[in-house]
Design a protein around this motif. Sequence first.
Motif, mmCIF file in Angstrom:
data_model
loop_
_atom_site.group_PDB
_atom_site.id
_atom_site.type_symbol
_atom_site.label_atom_id
_atom_site.label_comp_id
_atom_site.label_asym_id
_atom_site.label_seq_id
_atom_site.Cartn_x
_atom_site.Cartn_y
_atom_site.Cartn_z
ATOM 1 N N SER A 80 0.849 -1.200 0.000
ATOM 2 C CA SER A 80 0.000 0.000 0.000
ATOM 3 C C SER A 80 0.881 1.245 0.000
ATOM 4 C CB SER A 80 -0.906 0.001 1.239
ATOM 5 O OG SER A 80 -1.671 1.175 1.290
ATOM 6 N N ASP B 218 -3.984 5.774 -6.465
ATOM 7 C CA ASP B 218 -5.423 5.736 -6.222
ATOM 8 C C ASP B 218 -6.226 5.672 -7.510
ATOM 9 O OD1 ASP B 218 -4.912 5.842 -3.541
ATOM 10 O OD2 ASP B 218 -5.202 8.020 -3.370
ATOM 11 N N GLU B 219 -5.657 6.172 -8.599
ATOM 12 C CA GLU B 219 -6.382 6.190 -9.865
ATOM 13 C C GLU B 219 -6.308 4.862 -10.605
ATOM 14 O OE1 GLU B 219 -5.094 9.460 -12.233
ATOM 15 O OE2 GLU B 219 -5.027 10.850 -10.536
ATOM 16 N N ARG C 250 -7.613 -0.694 -7.534
ATOM 17 C CA ARG C 250 -8.806 -0.929 -6.736
ATOM 18 C C ARG C 250 -8.548 -2.115 -5.834
ATOM 19 N NH1 ARG C 250 -13.934 -0.310 -7.922
ATOM 20 N NH2 ARG C 250 -13.237 1.828 -8.180
#
Length: 621
Positions: free
Chosen positions: A525, A533-534, A537
């Motif tokens: 992460s 973040d784009e 998922r």
Amino acid sequence: MAAQVDSIMAQHSANSIPEEPQQLPSIAPSLTYSESSEPSENEEPRQSDEQPRRRRASTVLIVKSPADIQRITGETTTQLVQRCCGGGCCLTSDGKRVRKQGIEYERVNVPDNDAYRALNLKIEEVPTVLNNILDLPEQTAFLQPIRRPSNVPSPTESTAALNVDGNTASATTDIEKSIQKLALEDLDTKIQPPSFVQPHPPYHVFPARIHTARELTGQGAEKRTFHFDIDVTNYPEDEGVDFKVGGAIGVSAPNDESMVEELLDLLLVPRFLRDKPVLLRTTKGRWPTVWGEDEARELVTTRRDLLTWCSDIQSYPPTKQLLRILAEYATNEDERKILFFLCAAEGQGVFCDFRTGPHITVAQLLHAFPSARPPLDLLLSVLQPLMPRFYSLSNDPHESFLRRDGKQHRLIEIAVTVHTASDWRTGSRNGVGSGFFQRQALKYIEAQERGEKDIEVYVPMFKGLMANPLAKQFVSDGPMLLIGAGVGIAPFRGFVQRRLKTANCANKVWVLQGCRDSLVDELYSGEWGVHEDEVKRVVESRRGQGRYVQEEVKAQADLVWYIINSVDGRVFVCGSSKGMGEGVEQALIEVAMEKGNLEHDEAKQFWELKREVGQYIAETW
């Protein structure tokens, strides 16, 4: 091949109701949240005491060919079916075997120890007459003491000979070669295997130093996962293959030192002999090499090195050959009867249950039948070879460098999830490869916590699969969807790192990452690079309260369909085949059925054709 894909869709369209043609969007769809991804306003939240959703059942491959059946059971497939159909029809309702008419039975006193009880054999009596008992396996490995041949003089004698006759250069060379054959090689087998344990040419096992090690998962994670930065600065350059994005290194992981010591104790090998040089002579086969020629060998090694680096003592279910050896050397009459029963036609049903149960260690078998103490070399003749394990790179190896000690060091990165199996004493034990990595990680972390600076912890590795499907099909352009769960997500980190450094690859890579709980199980992460973040998922299953990554694949049907039908578009899948791999494959078929208006078989063929042209790549285990 593309024409075949178009043909499938065209043939189906010709037989269906005409529709307005739908063009693929010129702009790639973004990751979306489907209605099913979050509970709706009218949906009652799942209560904690509700039954969680079960994962899809999957099968475990036991054998692939008649040769495997012959190797495991000692019988042909025809003989096996005649003995036991495998359907449990010879069992009573309470799980006991049905007594056959006309056969006389006698009761046996089973071993009274925890190791035997954990085998769950359910044997109370055996026939007094046994048929088709497996023959004692051929011994192919022999351990012999090293004795200086009579034609090889001692060092003092050879020196004297040189003083008498100066024209003895060739004779001296022959003497030196003979002496070298009788000595151990100058190699630290605590950090790497003997040189005869080699992968396929031209690779050689190299003890690479761990630069850093850390745990990726948090407290409470179902499985622990560790990250390693491995220093490959001094890796030999004469192999002609470089590390690649998506490639996998091979690791010659040793057996746990404590398990090896226990096995030597159980086999009554004197301590002064365990590390003493011994001559190993084999009559045939590849062992103790990994991928060597099938031939006879003579080499000098030690008993400890053979058990540490060459034979698998915990990963395989027991074979009849192994049980037959124990039966031959058991001195307790009841233990002999049980072991011979398992090797006979009458015990085939019990053996099948035993074989398909949890994998047990060789040490457990010796604890279960304490009177059986076979010779080590006979045991080595039937044990499976200890094979290398492979681990995908989790970084872009072309961009990972660090300055240390005044010079530049090259690093590769991997992530390893620790796999466990049931154990009769501790409840669970770690796998050979992942257990080794956990020991190395904890050794490094503990030394770091003590404030040590120059920490020397090594990984015996080689460039294993730099031409595997993930590495071969990675391209520098074209849209990519990367689907992974657990540690299967690790190689995709290198993909993303490489892609996000290229301006023309913006909005061309997406990641679907499955995990149980992002708080403790999400790997890497914040370590994927810019725009994380784009492009990524995270899908959480939360012990059945969330959703699985295959469900998210169906929710992202527009994105999947856009990518797979784009020029150079690719869909990669990586992770365990049990549940996740099978589920994602079915989800992709359903996407093709929905978006391409295809029948099930047509959709399945669609993805097979995409696999053939390198647009759909699945690496599962």
